[in-house]
Design an enzyme around this catalytic site. Sequence first.
Site, short mmCIF file in Angstrom:
data_model
loop_
_atom_site.label_atom_id
_atom_site.label_comp_id
_atom_site.label_asym_id
_atom_site.label_seq_id
_atom_site.Cartn_x
_atom_site.Cartn_y
_atom_site.Cartn_z
N HIS A 54 0.83 -1.21 0.00
CA HIS A 54 0.00 0.00 0.00
C HIS A 54 0.86 1.25 0.00
CE1 HIS A 54 -3.41 2.43 2.12
NE2 HIS A 54 -3.31 2.73 0.84
N GLU A 94 2.29 1.79 -3.40
CA GLU A 94 1.26 2.34 -4.31
C GLU A 94 1.27 3.87 -4.27
OE1 GLU A 94 -3.22 3.51 -3.73
OE2 GLU A 94 -2.94 1.37 -3.33
N HIS A 95 1.33 4.43 -3.06
CA HIS A 95 1.36 5.89 -2.91
C HIS A 95 2.66 6.48 -3.44
CE1 HIS A 95 -2.05 6.85 0.03
NE2 HIS A 95 -2.24 5.60 -0.34
N GLU A 105 -4.91 7.44 6.55
CA GLU A 105 -5.88 6.57 5.87
C GLU A 105 -6.27 5.40 6.77
OE1 GLU A 105 -6.28 4.05 1.71
OE2 GLU A 105 -4.68 5.53 1.95
#
Length: 772
Positions: free
Chosen positions: A47, A50-51, A128
């Site tokens: 994750h 991904e950013h 998040e």
Amino acid sequence: MMQRTLTLASGLRCHLYHQPDAREAAALMQVGAGSLHEPDRWPGLAHLLEHLLFCDSARFSGSQRLMPWVQQQGGEVNATTRLSRSAWFFQLPAPALEGGVTRLADMLLAPKLTPDVIRQECAVIDAEYQLLQSHSEALSEAALLHPLGERFRRFRAGSRAAFGDNVTDLQRALRRFHQTRFTAPAMQLWLSGPQSLDELESLAAAFSGLPGDSVPALPVVPQQPDDNAITLLELPGDNAFWLTLLTPYSHNFSDSVTLLRSYWLDEAEGGLLHQLRGEKLCDTLQVSWLWQDTRHALLALRFSAPAISSAQAWRIEQRVWQHLQAVQHTTLRQQQHYLQLAQRDFRAETPLRQLRLRAAAEAPAAHLPSDLASAILQLTQARRMRLLTRQPLSNALTCITQGFTLRCSRGAFSADVPAAAVRWQFPPRAIRADATGSGGTAAALPQALPVEPAETLLLRPACYQPLADRAGMAYQRRLRPLLAELRHLGGRGVWQQQQGIWQLLLDIPADAAVAWQLLPAITAQLSAADEAGDPPEPAAIVIRQLLQTLPSQLLHPASARRWQAAWCGHDRHLNHYAAQSLARLRRQATPSASPPLRRGITPVACQGRDQALLLFIPLTAPDDISLAALQALGLFLAPRFFQRLRVEQQTGYVVTARYERCADVDGLLFALQSPDISWVRLLIHCRRFLLDMQTVLSQSDDETLRAWQQTLQERCQPHANRQVAQDLLRREAGGPCLTPEAVAALTLPHMLQLFRQLVRQRRRWRVLINRP
């Protein structure tokens, strides 16, 4: 549409789609690695990567990175990390596809992954994660995956605590994960646009530098769940019953499930949804893959309603199995009919949505699957996991899984009384026209030439008189079976909110008898006495809940309901008949005066713990050139707002600015959501940003203006009958429209003057904040 599939020398699989009439192009790169492939030491690493890939790369940094660059083109860009797959994707005006693909390739091949950027994105990931603590979908998915074993219970959202303080070690882990997982044989590329197949193939060559190493397989073997159990999960909001099936996986099986989805989601009389609604068992059904790998998959059917008991959940499942058995005995003609419906729905999607469906193996096949009966047998024999969300829940125990603390309990799932048999019906059915289309003296509807091969009717409330959500939902419940019938007869009908306005869109098929049969019935439902509908289920994210309330927070309710209608097509006979059918509705005959807008700061009750702020600045001058200037300001502000408040100041997870039309009011929209910054501070950030941007705008040059004008000129060309009809009604109501002439006349001084005026007139701003 023409297509080509090829494999580059490196081993990258490419899927190319030439759509000659498309004005938008799209790209998607998928990597066969996700959260299940992370090292145990680094939960959330996929994750985080991904950013980070959206940050600086070898050739592109700052405003030239993919995300701000696509925003400046007026496009959309995003990414997602799933259990076994990750994907990065965008859509933008077709002429800009090459620039987008070049940037996508560079960020995936050569990310910088600098320590400062890693620290910055760790903070965003942490925000998040805090957001997901109250996200119903995330919590439900965690509860569903829990029985599959330890690998599925691992923390995967990522957080500051999980990543730790040693950025050097984290950087090393990120680079290793990127080097070992982002190899050509483990990746697939999808490209779609009006470019020829040879041109698309040339663009795909930008990824030829991917390493060709094979990735070692990491098979994940899930535990077998208890078939007779149901998990009860304490969650606020509407109840949801999840029926999930652990199945073997193959592309042929996936094609069969896509066809079955067309059966399951059919809202016509005699179908599964119509039966469940008639028994008051559920309101909506969603079908999705929670997990797919090369050998296994987890298919989820999610039924939702304000309240679902355990007994009702049992009845829902019985209906599903009964319906599947009936589908197994449908004729080839009926199966072909449902496949054509799925294909037609797919063609109506945006280019990016089509690519995402293809990458997720959810696009309909070109031909009927040969093993539908075998797929149905696999589903009925699959291991089952059930989840029912409730509020409150007595005798709940605490369960920690994927980093979430859940309150749940488990029990047996059975009942003694079998569900009674149902007579299921499967179209196509013959058309019987109940009217001739003759008679009546109603004036024809305003008519425009179509840009699609369809005769289209648009019906909506009069300008500045939006329907309340409860009324809109009540109409939706009444219209569902009729619109589903229209779909089976070759047309299309949609009742939904567009830009904060509930409206009806009908595409009438070539056989006009369909119009004679259904238009009077549809009008009768719209003219019937009001009834109280259930409000829509609140969005999962706080800022989206504020967006849902924005139409009602901008305009006061109308005292009397009036309607507008327009026809987009060639058939004047159908136009007249539609006007006659709509005669019983009270239609607006004169332009609507722009009403006073609600102003100031208003707290709105929301579900969620984050602080959120929604700022809407309405356009003051309702003319075409001012509207063009406003939309250009949206292009100017969007990437800079994100860079300032998301990248540099790290205010929170949600940071967006754009032009927005809401309830017929044009304006600039700013949205922020933060786990730890108060709405007062968020508003101060917005004000400072707007003041600073006046100076930045004054320093813009003519080349920048021409780029904005090029993007807006693309927007001026409608690609759907719906847009043509909407512009026609807007003109009749006296509202501004985006025109080529207005865009060509746009100047930087005009933009700056409008911007300064919008910033100064703070008393006209509409500010919504959340109240937990």
